[in-house]
Write an enzyme that holds these catalytic residues in place. Sequence first.
Site, PDB file in Angstrom:
ATOM      1  N   HIS A 356       0.964  -1.246  -0.080  1.00  0.00           N
ATOM      2  CA  HIS A 356       0.043  -0.229   0.070  1.00  0.00           C
ATOM      3  C   HIS A 356       0.856   1.335   0.137  1.00  0.00           C
ATOM      4  CE1 HIS A 356      -4.156  -1.936   0.977  1.00  0.00           C
ATOM      5  NE2 HIS A 356      -3.145  -2.752   1.415  1.00  0.00           N
ATOM      6  N   LYS A 544      -8.129  13.989   4.479  1.00  0.00           N
ATOM      7  CA  LYS A 544      -7.267  12.815   4.573  1.00  0.00           C
ATOM      8  C   LYS A 544      -6.249  12.906   5.653  1.00  0.00           C
ATOM      9  CE  LYS A 544      -6.567  13.804   0.123  1.00  0.00           C
ATOM     10  NZ  LYS A 544      -6.603  12.489  -0.462  1.00  0.00           N
ATOM     11  N   ARG A 545      -5.488  12.076   5.753  1.00  0.00           N
ATOM     12  CA  ARG A 545      -4.243  12.119   6.760  1.00  0.00           C
ATOM     13  C   ARG A 545      -3.504  12.940   6.669  1.00  0.00           C
ATOM     14  NH1 ARG A 545      -3.790   8.099  11.224  1.00  0.00           N
ATOM     15  NH2 ARG A 545      -1.792   9.366  11.782  1.00  0.00           N
ATOM     16  N   LYS A 550       0.911  14.671   0.937  1.00  0.00           N
ATOM     17  CA  LYS A 550      -0.455  14.930   0.715  1.00  0.00           C
ATOM     18  C   LYS A 550      -0.846  16.333   0.318  1.00  0.00           C
ATOM     19  CE  LYS A 550      -2.447  10.788   3.044  1.00  0.00           C
ATOM     20  NZ  LYS A 550      -2.911   9.902   2.187  1.00  0.00           N
ATOM     21  N   THR A 652      -8.324   6.805  -1.678  1.00  0.00           N
ATOM     22  CA  THR A 652      -9.936   6.345  -1.771  1.00  0.00           C
ATOM     23  C   THR A 652     -10.760   7.206  -1.731  1.00  0.00           C
ATOM     24  OG1 THR A 652      -9.550   5.268   0.263  1.00  0.00           O
ATOM     25  CG2 THR A 652      -9.351   3.718  -1.303  1.00  0.00           C
ATOM     26  N   LYS A 656     -14.800   8.416  -3.273  1.00  0.00           N
ATOM     27  CA  LYS A 656     -15.869   8.690  -2.813  1.00  0.00           C
ATOM     28  C   LYS A 656     -16.481  10.082  -3.046  1.00  0.00           C
ATOM     29  CE  LYS A 656     -13.917   6.071   1.069  1.00  0.00           C
ATOM     30  NZ  LYS A 656     -12.835   6.224   2.417  1.00  0.00           N
TER      31      LYS A 656
HETATM   32  C1  26W Z   1       4.311   3.115   9.964  1.00  0.00           C
HETATM   33  C2  26W Z   1       3.657   1.948  10.023  1.00  0.00           C
HETATM   34  C3  26W Z   1       2.565   2.309   8.519  1.00  0.00           C
HETATM   35  C4  26W Z   1       2.887   2.429   7.405  1.00  0.00           C
HETATM   36  C5  26W Z   1       2.293   2.416   6.394  1.00  0.00           C
HETATM   37  C6  26W Z   1       1.211   2.095   8.892  1.00  0.00           C
HETATM   38  C7  26W Z   1       0.423   2.004   7.751  1.00  0.00           C
HETATM   39  C8  26W Z   1       0.822   2.313   6.661  1.00  0.00           C
HETATM   40  C9  26W Z   1      -0.203   2.251   5.479  1.00  0.00           C
HETATM   41  C10 26W Z   1       0.514   1.287   4.412  1.00  0.00           C
HETATM   42  C11 26W Z   1      -0.556   3.348   4.787  1.00  0.00           C
HETATM   43  C12 26W Z   1      -1.655   3.554   4.337  1.00  0.00           C
HETATM   44  O1  26W Z   1      -2.837   3.713   4.653  1.00  0.00           O
HETATM   45  N1  26W Z   1      -1.589   3.483   2.789  1.00  0.00           N
HETATM   46  C13 26W Z   1      -2.663   3.986   1.906  1.00  0.00           C
HETATM   47  O2  26W Z   1      -3.421   2.748   1.417  1.00  0.00           O
HETATM   48  C14 26W Z   1      -4.658   2.928   0.903  1.00  0.00           C
HETATM   49  C15 26W Z   1      -5.299   1.889   0.449  1.00  0.00           C
HETATM   50  O3  26W Z   1      -4.523   1.083  -0.434  1.00  0.00           O
HETATM   51  C16 26W Z   1      -4.172   4.148  -0.506  1.00  0.00           C
HETATM   52  O4  26W Z   1      -5.532   4.273  -1.071  1.00  0.00           O
HETATM   53  C17 26W Z   1      -3.382   5.123  -0.095  1.00  0.00           C
HETATM   54  O5  26W Z   1      -3.083   5.833  -1.166  1.00  0.00           O
HETATM   55  C18 26W Z   1      -2.274   4.792   0.862  1.00  0.00           C
HETATM   56  O6  26W Z   1      -1.512   5.830   1.221  1.00  0.00           O
END
Ligand code: 26W
Length: 809
Positions: A356, A544-545, A550, A652, A656
């Site tokens: 992701h 978004k975050r 971003k 995503t 929406k």
């Molecule tokens: C630090 C630990 C960590 C690192 C990355 C925790 C969580 C993450 C995730 C991979 C970040 C995340 O939420 N990625 C997002 O995933 C969405 C679903 O696929 C995408 O639509 C977003 O672009 C992506 O940033």
Amino acid sequence: MIMTAESMKEAIVDRLETTLGIPFDQATERDIYVALSTLVKEQVSKNWTRTTQTYKKQQERQVYYFSMEFLLGRLIENNLLNLGLLDVCNEALQELDFVPEEIYSQEHDAGLGNGGLGRLAACFLDSLASLELPGHGCGIRYKYGLFRQRFVNGHQVELPDYWLKEDYAWETRRGEQAVEVRFGGTVEMNDNDGKLTFHHKDYETVLAVPYDVPIVGYQNKTVNTLRLWSAESSSDDFNFFGSDRTDYYNYLEYKRSIEQISEFLYPDDSHFEGKVLRLKQQYFLVAAGLKSILRSYKKKLGLPLSSLPEKIKIQINDTHPSLVVPELMRILLDEEGLTWEEAWEITRKTVAYTNHTTLSEALETWPTEMVRDLLPRIFMIIDEINERFCKGLWFDHPELRDQIPELAIIAYDTIRMAHLAIVGSFSVNGVAKIHTDILKKKEMKMFYSLYPQKFNNKTNGITHRRWLLHANPELSAAISEAIGDKWIEHPKNLIGLLRYVDDKSFQEKIDSVKRYNKQQFAKIIRDQTGIIVDDHSIFDVHIKRLHGYKRQLLNIFHIIYLYNTLRENPSLDITPRTFIFGAKAAPGYHFAKQVIKLIISVADMINSDPLIKNKIKVVFMENYSVSLAEKIIPAADVSEQISTASKEASGTGNMKLMMNGALTLGTLDGANIEIKDMVGKENSFIFGLSADEVLHYYNHGGYVARDIYNTDDRIRTVMDQLINGFFGSDEMEFKDIYYNILSNNDEYFVLKDFDSYEEAQELVDQTYRNRSKWMQMSITNIAHSGKFSSDRTISEYAAEIWGLRSTTV
Ligand code: 26W
């Protein structure tokens, strides 16, 4: 089965009096909610049991979606909707003299996720059940979800989200299905007539207790299961203290340390932090999940373990659950006595991995020592996987010998979880076309050359049931009136709206729906912030975050520029605009928190400046969440998707917002590209550097942020306002943002893209003046949004990765 408002009313009153012991005339909104959710759960239960039984009886394949996060939001309305009872319930509650929304909002959002990745998991569960697919979730029942955000003097403050304070209506504790998970200790190796056996000793046992949440399909009989694991100390541990008081205190401390494992969700989705507690959480999830899957596999099927990949697929949501690979190996080797080759074959055919993010700072790499101490046997297995993998490279790929240190799973005393996940799985997928291309061409290039057949793309999606049907009933009704309601089952049918793009009366209808939603949301803004906004203005939404890539900063820079322009020329003719933000920053992410403070400072200044005459307003909504998103999105005109190209894997929120008729103002990044490809460039506002250009600058240089600062007056003025006290008393308040840009050479190309962003914003302003044109564009977007239903995404996973067939219950 309840069918009418009348029987619904009776049932609510009955549950109040019999289950809760509260007479109707004394019932609070909370009481009504409890009665209602009890009732809904009863309605679901029969089909839940039936679904579980059906899956048990038959030999069909099942999928388990392993994820550290499930960002469910509220379930009450969606469950009612999927049961076909939402309208009936609204009517019943009104007849009982309650406002339905006020009853539903008694349910605390289940905020067991950070953002995109966790919400995607929740949308996928909804689609699995709605498509009658046997697929379940496996996660952690955190006692505290993602923090609650408050603003104090413009600063983000994090408060604990104790979402379980009141009982969670949807979960069922299954104490009898608890399993043990082992940490620490040592491993004794024995040679039994040439066969090595491994004996794990002196470990600490944690009890994993499952809490099951029903996942209700849309108007079918399927009810799948989301199993959330909670850590408890096992009651056997009582014999470990005697009569001594200190033993008792030690015991309590020990118990606390165990319960800590499922205490809270790590609130960071941007920077990997190698905390041992997080590693414990990951192994806890994986070990508990696998144990319960294998237990039912063995009980039910009487098949050999070699058939496991025939019956079970495990999808891992990013690398967070990638310990599933060595843990499955451990079970097959140590508990089932299989050979390495047999175990490896089964494991590799069972596990599939979704990536992701390509942000290097988010990649998980655990120190070998930490893994060795906490999970000694798992470490040995990872070590062996690595050995065999590297040996294989050496002998089978002599051309890659120099690259072995780069490809290895263990190197420089760290374990690279992405490498483990790729090597130990049969499928690796990205989440949008460009993202998968970048994985293949850049981030995972060498792995792609090794295993081209593993790599595939699955562009993300969102459940149109929550994000359109439920969140925007007025728009849904208008759509159904035009094209019938088949789109609800087949969201691709939304394409039928293309026939109405030029239809004036349909345009007016859609326009009035948007206006209504904006009025509703304007009330929420007023109630929550005290800010009065003009519902005729453009609602420009950035939700978004908060993260550097971003580029909320680009948005606020443009707003400051617009403000400066208006102050110079207050009679400037602009289309009134309301800029709306919603974002949480990771608690330790200093830069992101400063951006929040900056946006709020700018908002305070602009909103109270009489010279601006309400032409622009800036609103930062506190505590952005799934439930708040459901209110903002239907009211949005403009969807800000302005990440630095190449950085946003998919996004995503973009889908929406599109589905609710907002027009995308975005870069060619993530799924924005596929949105643009569907609706056409002329129906979106695209700007900025391309991913190739960005990557070229990263690799070859050639961009000097200071040159732009020196030559572009608009930008220099805005930047200087950060350090000359313009926004308040403390001159140095935003100096870190200023220096971050100039000394890191503007890592995210904010200055570089400013000009083309400004131009695109100007085009938005001009376009909005022609209402009919805007509505044409908006309707075109809604019409093409069917592709982004997660039903499409899940059908692709089912057909191309899992080989999963639907089963009617
Ligand atoms: C630090 C630990 C960590 C690192 C990355 C925790 C969580 C993450 C995730 C991979 C970040 C995340 O939420 N990625 C997002 O995933 C969405 C679903 O696929 C995408 O639509 C977003 O672009 C992506 O940033």
